[in-house]
Motif scaffolding. Structure first.
Motif, PDB file in Angstrom:
ATOM      1  N   LEU A 102       5.630  14.834   3.137  1.00 25.01           N
ATOM      2  CA  LEU A 102       4.670  15.786   3.162  1.00 25.01           C
ATOM      3  C   LEU A 102       3.735  16.474   2.018  1.00 25.01           C
ATOM      4  N   VAL A 103       4.579  16.560   1.002  1.00 18.85           N
ATOM      5  CA  VAL A 103       3.967  17.148  -0.139  1.00 18.85           C
ATOM      6  C   VAL A 103       2.691  16.387  -0.403  1.00 18.85           C
ATOM      7  N   SER A 104       2.875  14.840  -0.700  1.00 21.71           N
ATOM      8  CA  SER A 104       1.661  14.143  -0.984  1.00 21.71           C
ATOM      9  C   SER A 104       0.393  14.281  -0.096  1.00 21.71           C
ATOM     10  N   VAL A 105       0.670  14.336   1.284  1.00 16.92           N
ATOM     11  CA  VAL A 105      -0.179  14.586   2.160  1.00 16.92           C
ATOM     12  C   VAL A 105      -0.904  15.728   1.860  1.00 16.92           C
ATOM     13  N   VAL A 106      -0.357  16.851   1.814  1.00 15.02           N
ATOM     14  CA  VAL A 106      -0.811  18.254   1.549  1.00 15.02           C
ATOM     15  C   VAL A 106      -1.567  18.072   0.311  1.00 15.02           C
ATOM     16  N   GLY A 107      -1.184  17.636  -0.679  1.00 10.35           N
ATOM     17  CA  GLY A 107      -1.767  17.488  -2.030  1.00 10.35           C
ATOM     18  C   GLY A 107      -3.058  16.973  -2.225  1.00 10.35           C
ATOM     19  N   VAL A 120      -0.050  23.206  -5.515  1.00  9.55           N
ATOM     20  CA  VAL A 120       0.710  22.906  -4.594  1.00  9.55           C
ATOM     21  C   VAL A 120       2.167  22.912  -5.380  1.00  9.55           C
ATOM     22  N   ILE A 121       2.893  23.686  -4.734  1.00  9.67           N
ATOM     23  CA  ILE A 121       4.392  23.474  -5.303  1.00  9.67           C
ATOM     24  C   ILE A 121       5.159  23.000  -4.316  1.00  9.67           C
ATOM     25  N   ALA A 122       6.040  21.863  -4.844  1.00  9.26           N
ATOM     26  CA  ALA A 122       6.894  21.129  -3.892  1.00  9.26           C
ATOM     27  C   ALA A 122       8.391  21.439  -4.140  1.00  9.26           C
ATOM     28  N   VAL A 123       8.938  21.667  -3.012  1.00  4.52           N
ATOM     29  CA  VAL A 123      10.277  22.034  -2.930  1.00  4.52           C
ATOM     30  C   VAL A 123      11.284  20.845  -2.201  1.00  4.52           C
ATOM     31  N   ILE A 181       7.713  22.431   1.499  1.00  4.14           N
ATOM     32  CA  ILE A 181       9.063  22.170   1.519  1.00  4.14           C
ATOM     33  C   ILE A 181       9.408  21.255   2.667  1.00  4.14           C
ATOM     34  N   ALA A 182      10.433  20.186   1.847  1.00  3.06           N
ATOM     35  CA  ALA A 182      10.707  18.978   2.649  1.00  3.06           C
ATOM     36  C   ALA A 182      11.738  18.270   2.424  1.00  3.06           C
ATOM     37  N   GLY A 183      12.603  17.917   3.356  1.00  5.38           N
ATOM     38  CA  GLY A 183      13.538  16.693   2.898  1.00  5.38           C
ATOM     39  C   GLY A 183      13.422  15.513   3.282  1.00  5.38           C
ATOM     40  N   MET A 184      14.432  14.784   3.773  1.00  6.29           N
ATOM     41  CA  MET A 184      14.134  13.249   4.093  1.00  6.29           C
ATOM     42  C   MET A 184      13.574  12.551   2.998  1.00  6.29           C
ATOM     43  N   GLU A 185      12.360  12.059   3.014  1.00  6.71           N
ATOM     44  CA  GLU A 185      11.648  11.182   2.186  1.00  6.71           C
ATOM     45  C   GLU A 185      10.727  12.119   1.292  1.00  6.71           C
ATOM     46  N   GLY A 186      10.582  13.498   1.863  1.00  4.56           N
ATOM     47  CA  GLY A 186       9.391  14.285   1.114  1.00  4.56           C
ATOM     48  C   GLY A 186       8.114  13.913   1.198  1.00  4.56           C
ATOM     49  N   SER A 217      10.775  11.444  -4.841  1.00  3.91           N
ATOM     50  CA  SER A 217       9.316  11.212  -4.164  1.00  3.91           C
ATOM     51  C   SER A 217       8.395  11.934  -4.627  1.00  3.91           C
ATOM     52  N   MET A 218       8.564  13.309  -4.619  1.00  5.52           N
ATOM     53  CA  MET A 218       7.692  14.375  -4.704  1.00  5.52           C
ATOM     54  C   MET A 218       7.290  14.093  -6.456  1.00  5.52           C
ATOM     55  N   LEU A 219       8.420  14.103  -7.376  1.00  5.78           N
ATOM     56  CA  LEU A 219       7.897  13.664  -8.703  1.00  5.78           C
ATOM     57  C   LEU A 219       6.955  12.526  -9.004  1.00  5.78           C
ATOM     58  N   ASN A 220       6.992  11.546  -8.027  1.00  7.72           N
ATOM     59  CA  ASN A 220       6.295  10.365  -8.062  1.00  7.72           C
ATOM     60  C   ASN A 220       4.930  10.535  -7.302  1.00  7.72           C
ATOM     61  N   SER A 221       4.776  11.629  -6.668  1.00  9.30           N
ATOM     62  CA  SER A 221       3.364  11.671  -6.025  1.00  9.30           C
ATOM     63  C   SER A 221       2.323  11.427  -6.616  1.00  9.30           C
ATOM     64  N   CYS A 222       1.465  10.517  -5.809  1.00 10.49           N
ATOM     65  CA  CYS A 222       0.157  10.269  -6.539  1.00 10.49           C
ATOM     66  C   CYS A 222      -0.989  11.375  -6.484  1.00 10.49           C
ATOM     67  N   SER A 223      -0.652  12.534  -5.511  1.00  9.37           N
ATOM     68  CA  SER A 223      -1.728  13.509  -5.425  1.00  9.37           C
ATOM     69  C   SER A 223      -1.675  14.486  -6.668  1.00  9.37           C
ATOM     70  N   SER A 224      -2.704  14.798  -7.263  1.00  6.08           N
ATOM     71  CA  SER A 224      -2.780  15.591  -8.309  1.00  6.08           C
ATOM     72  C   SER A 224      -2.758  17.008  -7.992  1.00  6.08           C
ATOM     73  N   GLY A 225      -2.205  17.984  -8.848  1.00  9.38           N
ATOM     74  CA  GLY A 225      -2.030  19.424  -8.457  1.00  9.38           C
ATOM     75  C   GLY A 225      -0.802  19.662  -8.077  1.00  9.38           C
TER      76      GLY A 225
END
Length: 246
Positions: A179-184, A191-194, A172-177, A212-220
């Protein structure tokens, strides 16, 4: 739904005709709402009450109807003012202020595998608690890992084992989001991003984090709507229960 069993119960005078009719129709007619009584049989979890936009009287009526089913009852987006009435009406219920959730009959059995709920900042905790309480109400073990955003990424690495050992991870992240790409990119679990509406002007109330999350290059990585802790936890719960073999 077992129609034969319902009809046999009516024949044996074990079930009132009115209750049998409700079970056969699949919903309760309250006039202002049609309460889905077959949701758990279809989807695995009973209907959840979305409290925002409903009067407290409507929430009470729906809750009373769901109580006849004997299942966990979760009301989300419940204001503190409405919670006062609900607590008086249902003294066995618990209001979770940070999550804005009112819960009755939560599952007493928790899964062995847990859902890790990870936030970038303290300001994301409201959404995270909605996710945590939803998951726990539906019988999931939860680990909360808060305030580990990329601005101090060493905090994330200090908690990485707990994140990696989860059955599913909600980030779960705001700002530029970011964190989800790093964790992914660090875990081998879903990984479910909010995205949250937390951030300065060009955060655009969460749209920047969403994109940003929709465009994450991290799979899964999958993404739910802005501030939708409930939706993330619902999906995570389904995944966790599948992994448990339920």
């Amino acid at each position: 739904m077992n129609v034969t069993k319902i009809l046999q119960s009516v024949k044996n005078e074990e079930l009132p005709i009115s209750e049998a009719a409700k079970q056969l129709s699949g919903f309760s007619e309250l006039g202002f709402a049609k309460v889905d009584t077959q949701r758990k049989a279809r989807n695995g979890y009973p209907e959840v009450i979305y409290g925002e936009g409903k009067t407290v009287e409507q929430i009470v009526a729906i809750t009373e109807d769901l109580l006849t089913e004997g299942k966990a009852i979760l009301s989300t987006r419940v204001s503190a003012e409405k919670a006062v009435v609900l607590e008086q009406k249902f003294p066995d219920g618990i209001y979770h202020k940070d999550a804005r959730c009112f819960v009755l009959n939560p599952s007493s059995k928790l899964t062995d595998g847990y859902i890790a709920i990870v936030t970038a900042g303290t300001s994301d905790i409201g959404v995270a608690e909605e996710a945590a309480i939803t998951a726990e109400t539906f019988g999931n073990s939860v680990k909360r890992i808060y305030d580990v955003g990329v601005a101090g990424i060493h905090r994330l690495f200090a908690n990485l084992d707990d994140i990696k050992n989860a059955s599913v991870v909600i980030v779960i992240a705001g700002m530029e989001g970011a964190l989800v790409s790093v964790v992914g990119g660090l875990v081998d679990k879903p990984v479910i991003a909010v995205p949250t509406s937390v951030g300065y002007g060009t955060n655009l109330d969460g749209i920047t984090a969403l994109f940003s999350m929709l465009n994450s290059c991290s799979s899964g990585v999958s993404v739910v709507n802005i501030d939708n802790g409930f939706g993330a936890a619902y999906n995570a719960s389904i995944i966790n229960k599948i992994r448990e073999g339920e």
